[in-house]
Design a protein around this motif. Structure first.
Motif, short mmCIF file in Angstrom:
data_model
loop_
_atom_site.label_atom_id
_atom_site.label_comp_id
_atom_site.label_asym_id
_atom_site.label_seq_id
_atom_site.Cartn_x
_atom_site.Cartn_y
_atom_site.Cartn_z
N TYR A 93 0.72 -1.09 0.38
CA TYR A 93 -0.03 -0.06 -0.16
C TYR A 93 0.89 0.65 0.08
CZ TYR A 93 -3.72 -3.32 1.58
OH TYR A 93 -4.04 -4.35 1.67
N SER A 97 -0.82 11.88 0.94
CA SER A 97 -1.15 12.76 1.44
C SER A 97 -1.57 14.45 0.47
CB SER A 97 -0.41 12.88 2.35
OG SER A 97 0.64 13.17 2.25
N SER A 109 -5.02 16.22 3.61
CA SER A 109 -5.52 14.92 3.24
C SER A 109 -5.17 13.44 3.29
CB SER A 109 -6.18 15.30 1.67
OG SER A 109 -6.56 13.86 1.51
N LYS A 111 -4.28 9.37 2.33
CA LYS A 111 -5.33 8.47 1.85
C LYS A 111 -4.70 7.33 1.59
CE LYS A 111 -6.92 9.18 -2.53
NZ LYS A 111 -7.07 9.11 -3.80
N ILE A 112 -5.10 5.96 1.97
CA ILE A 112 -4.04 5.03 1.62
C ILE A 112 -4.77 3.66 0.31
CG2 ILE A 112 -3.57 3.03 3.23
CD1 ILE A 112 -3.32 3.94 5.53
N THR A 113 -3.82 3.80 -0.21
CA THR A 113 -4.61 3.26 -1.83
C THR A 113 -3.52 1.86 -2.00
OG1 THR A 113 -4.79 5.40 -2.54
CG2 THR A 113 -4.42 3.59 -3.88
N ASP A 114 -4.32 1.37 -1.84
CA ASP A 114 -3.40 -0.25 -2.74
C ASP A 114 -2.66 -0.44 -3.81
OD1 ASP A 114 -3.51 -3.15 -4.53
OD2 ASP A 114 -4.71 -4.47 -3.31
N GLN A 119 -7.69 1.01 -5.63
CA GLN A 119 -8.41 1.45 -4.57
C GLN A 119 -7.85 1.85 -3.31
OE1 GLN A 119 -10.15 -2.53 -3.26
NE2 GLN A 119 -12.11 -1.36 -2.58
N THR A 120 -8.85 2.97 -2.86
CA THR A 120 -8.41 3.47 -1.56
C THR A 120 -8.95 2.85 -0.81
OG1 THR A 120 -8.50 5.91 -2.24
CG2 THR A 120 -8.67 5.53 -0.45
N ALA A 123 -8.82 6.35 4.85
CA ALA A 123 -8.55 8.02 4.49
C ALA A 123 -9.27 9.03 5.27
CB ALA A 123 -9.51 8.16 2.74
#
Length: 230
Positions: A93, A97, A109, A111-114, A119-120, A123
């Motif tokens: 992941y 930011s 902001s 957000k942790i995304t694959d 895909q998030t 957040a």
């Protein structure tokens, strides 16, 4: 299966989660606040690492290490630096930011995304963060606590209290240490950098980041021959 025990979290604390922290997108950040992005990222990284078993790699610091190695092969770096660079390639992941300076506040902001699916999975957003809440680390700790919930990392009551206890003097010095290190890393004055990193290690000598930053600041000052000139 192995048994995990921590005063800060229940279960395994997300031990199978690996996250790389990307450089934040910066909008309307003035020069006198240039230390804020690194302060934000380092504080997030330290709190995630301390209060969970999630593996975190900071690409911003990796870039700095790689650039320094390219400039000077004789530079002093620890084995941990190279281990971190290797781990960077294995992260599933990434944490993306953004920090936007507004007239009297900041918009944050996270957000942790694959990395494979885009895909998030978690957040956190704060459109109107005061400078006081950012500088104290309050909003960053609230972000970590919220992201933990979304990642199914369950803090114990003690872990949650300690993570969010920014006003209790002596409980957690990491916020001030990260601030000093971040300011040291953005200044172009090597003497100032050494002073700031020395203050950080005096505040908390157990901080690996502060000790490494101090060593590198000292090496830069020493390379300039300032002592000889004096």
């Amino acid at each position: 299966s192995p048994i995990f025990f921590s005063l800060f979290y229940e279960g395994d604390g997300g031990k199978d989660i690996t996250i790389e922290i990307q450089k934040p997108d910066i909008i309307n950040i003035m020069e006198d606040s240039a230390w804020i992005p690194e302060f934000v990222i380092n504080t997030l990284q330290d709190d995630i690492t301390k209060y969970s078993s999630i593996s975190v790699v900071d690409i911003q610091n990796i870039d700095r290490i790689s650039q320094a190695l390219a400039r000077d092969e004789s530079s002093i770096f620890s084995e941990d630096d190279f281990v971190e660079i290797g781990n960077f390639k294995q992260c599933k992941y990434m944490l993306i930011s953004s920090i936007t300076g507004k007239f009297s506040s900041y918009a944050l902001s996270f957000k942790i995304t694959d990395k494979e699916t885009a895909q998030t999975i978690a957040a956190f957003n704060e459109p109107n963060c005061t400078f006081e809440d950012l500088e104290s680390g309050k909003i960053l700790k609230e972000a970590v606590a919220d992201l933990f919930i979304q990642l199914d990392v369950k803090l114990t009551e003690k872990g949650k209290d300690l993570l969010l206890a920014i006003k209790n003097v002596g409980i957690d010095k990491s916020v001030e240490v990260q601030k000093l290190v971040a300011k040291a890393n953005v200044t172009e004055d090597n003497i100032e950098s050494l002073i700031l990193t020395t203050q950080a290690t005096l505040l908390d000598n157990s901080s690996k980041r502060a000790r490494k930053a101090k060593v590198k600041s000292y090496e830069k000052v020493n390379a300039e021959g300032i002592g000889t000139d004096v």
